[in-house]
Each structure stands twice: as C-alpha cells, then as structure tokens.
Design a protein around this motif. Structure first.
Motif, PDB file in Angstrom:
ATOM      1  N   SER A   8     -23.235 -16.098  28.658  1.00 53.21           N
ATOM      2  CA  SER A   8     -23.446 -14.738  28.954  1.00 53.21           C
ATOM      3  C   SER A   8     -24.617 -14.594  29.998  1.00 53.21           C
ATOM      4  O   SER A   8     -25.621 -15.422  29.852  1.00 53.21           O
ATOM      5  CB  SER A   8     -23.543 -13.722  27.889  1.00 53.21           C
ATOM      6  OG  SER A   8     -24.658 -14.077  27.146  1.00 53.21           O
ATOM      7  N   VAL A   9     -24.662 -13.867  30.640  1.00 48.68           N
ATOM      8  CA  VAL A   9     -26.044 -13.395  31.728  1.00 48.68           C
ATOM      9  C   VAL A   9     -27.109 -12.978  30.676  1.00 48.68           C
ATOM     10  O   VAL A   9     -28.234 -13.755  31.147  1.00 48.68           O
ATOM     11  CB  VAL A   9     -25.661 -12.040  32.442  1.00 48.68           C
ATOM     12  CG1 VAL A   9     -26.970 -11.686  33.150  1.00 48.68           C
ATOM     13  CG2 VAL A   9     -24.639 -12.354  33.318  1.00 48.68           C
ATOM     14  N   GLU A  10     -26.914 -12.399  29.626  1.00 51.48           N
ATOM     15  CA  GLU A  10     -28.223 -12.271  28.667  1.00 51.48           C
ATOM     16  C   GLU A  10     -28.553 -13.528  28.309  1.00 51.48           C
ATOM     17  O   GLU A  10     -30.032 -13.996  28.049  1.00 51.48           O
ATOM     18  CB  GLU A  10     -27.781 -11.202  27.515  1.00 51.48           C
ATOM     19  CG  GLU A  10     -28.990 -10.952  26.702  1.00 51.48           C
ATOM     20  CD  GLU A  10     -29.701  -9.893  27.544  1.00 51.48           C
ATOM     21  OE1 GLU A  10     -30.961 -10.038  27.314  1.00 51.48           O
ATOM     22  OE2 GLU A  10     -29.387  -9.435  28.247  1.00 51.48           O
ATOM     23  N   LYS A  11     -27.883 -14.496  27.901  1.00 55.29           N
ATOM     24  CA  LYS A  11     -28.318 -15.773  27.505  1.00 55.29           C
ATOM     25  C   LYS A  11     -28.940 -16.554  28.388  1.00 55.29           C
ATOM     26  O   LYS A  11     -30.042 -17.483  28.082  1.00 55.29           O
ATOM     27  CB  LYS A  11     -27.041 -16.688  26.696  1.00 55.29           C
ATOM     28  CG  LYS A  11     -27.330 -18.022  26.095  1.00 55.29           C
ATOM     29  CD  LYS A  11     -26.350 -18.608  25.338  1.00 55.29           C
ATOM     30  CE  LYS A  11     -26.706 -19.942  24.980  1.00 55.29           C
ATOM     31  NZ  LYS A  11     -26.325 -20.156  23.286  1.00 55.29           N
ATOM     32  N   ILE A  12     -28.451 -16.561  29.857  1.00 53.45           N
ATOM     33  CA  ILE A  12     -29.015 -17.130  30.590  1.00 53.45           C
ATOM     34  C   ILE A  12     -30.313 -16.668  31.158  1.00 53.45           C
ATOM     35  O   ILE A  12     -31.373 -17.266  31.311  1.00 53.45           O
ATOM     36  CB  ILE A  12     -28.151 -17.251  32.153  1.00 53.45           C
ATOM     37  CG1 ILE A  12     -26.869 -17.922  31.712  1.00 53.45           C
ATOM     38  CG2 ILE A  12     -28.658 -17.419  33.272  1.00 53.45           C
ATOM     39  CD1 ILE A  12     -25.639 -17.569  32.949  1.00 53.45           C
ATOM     40  N   LYS A  13     -30.510 -15.297  31.008  1.00 51.16           N
ATOM     41  CA  LYS A  13     -31.467 -14.648  31.228  1.00 51.16           C
ATOM     42  C   LYS A  13     -32.940 -15.199  30.158  1.00 51.16           C
ATOM     43  O   LYS A  13     -33.903 -15.469  30.495  1.00 51.16           O
ATOM     44  CB  LYS A  13     -31.548 -13.252  31.270  1.00 51.16           C
ATOM     45  CG  LYS A  13     -32.923 -12.423  31.557  1.00 51.16           C
ATOM     46  CD  LYS A  13     -32.445 -10.952  31.617  1.00 51.16           C
ATOM     47  CE  LYS A  13     -32.765 -10.221  30.269  1.00 51.16           C
ATOM     48  NZ  LYS A  13     -32.473  -8.758  30.290  1.00 51.16           N
ATOM     49  N   ASN A  14     -32.538 -14.920  28.945  1.00 51.20           N
ATOM     50  CA  ASN A  14     -33.233 -15.580  27.905  1.00 51.20           C
ATOM     51  C   ASN A  14     -33.523 -17.172  28.328  1.00 51.20           C
ATOM     52  O   ASN A  14     -34.963 -17.443  28.046  1.00 51.20           O
ATOM     53  CB  ASN A  14     -32.627 -15.485  26.497  1.00 51.20           C
ATOM     54  CG  ASN A  14     -32.607 -13.863  26.289  1.00 51.20           C
ATOM     55  OD1 ASN A  14     -33.225 -13.210  26.425  1.00 51.20           O
ATOM     56  ND2 ASN A  14     -31.426 -13.703  25.235  1.00 51.20           N
ATOM     57  N   MET A  15     -32.735 -18.025  28.482  1.00 51.96           N
ATOM     58  CA  MET A  15     -33.405 -19.383  28.597  1.00 51.96           C
ATOM     59  C   MET A  15     -34.075 -19.326  30.007  1.00 51.96           C
ATOM     60  O   MET A  15     -35.212 -20.089  30.115  1.00 51.96           O
ATOM     61  CB  MET A  15     -32.032 -20.064  28.922  1.00 51.96           C
ATOM     62  CG  MET A  15     -30.972 -20.350  27.947  1.00 51.96           C
ATOM     63  SD  MET A  15     -29.378 -20.893  28.451  1.00 51.96           S
ATOM     64  CE  MET A  15     -29.745 -22.676  29.247  1.00 51.96           C
ATOM     65  N   ILE A  16     -33.784 -18.530  31.005  1.00 48.01           N
ATOM     66  CA  ILE A  16     -34.855 -18.674  32.265  1.00 48.01           C
ATOM     67  C   ILE A  16     -36.190 -18.240  31.718  1.00 48.01           C
ATOM     68  O   ILE A  16     -37.162 -18.823  32.460  1.00 48.01           O
ATOM     69  CB  ILE A  16     -34.117 -17.803  33.338  1.00 48.01           C
ATOM     70  CG1 ILE A  16     -32.780 -18.319  34.012  1.00 48.01           C
ATOM     71  CG2 ILE A  16     -35.097 -17.386  34.453  1.00 48.01           C
ATOM     72  CD1 ILE A  16     -31.993 -17.535  34.967  1.00 48.01           C
TER      73      ILE A  16
END
Length: 66
Positions: A8-16
């Motif tokens: 998800s975009v949220e997961k990607i954002k957290n990883m970034i």
C-alpha cells in the motif's frame, strides 16, 4: 508463477521515511526527474495534437504513391 502483492501507499511511505537523509534526497531527486519528464511528455502531446487530425495525415494516403 505467483505474483508478489503490491504494498500500500501507506506502507511505502513508512518505508521511505525510515531511509537515511542522503537516500531520501536521492529518492526525491529521482522522483522529481520522473515527474518533470512526465510533465514534459504531456506538454509535447498537447503540442502535437494537430498531427492527429485526419486531414493532416497525408503520408497515409495510398493515392499519393500509386
């Protein structure tokens, strides 16, 4: 062959946001370059709309070459 689920975009954002600042800067530069390229391609597409007009398509007229 099983496909990998898309995060998800949220997961990607957290990883970034966990990346070191140097990596964030490089990633930001790469994203900006991609966005600029897409924007320029859209502008070019608008500029060449007249080439999509049927009356401008003289090179596909078989009568010219027969």
């Amino acid at each position: 062959m099983a496909s990998t689920p898309t995060p998800s975009v949220e997961k990607i954002k957290n990883m970034i946001l966990q990346l070191p600042i140097e990596e964030l800067m490089r990633l930001m530069a790469a994203i900006e370059e991609k966005l600029e390229t897409v924007a320029m391609m859209k502008l070019a597409e608008i500029g060449f709309q007249e080439w999509n007009e049927p009356e401008e398509d003289i090179y596909n007229d078989d009568r010219l070459f027969n």
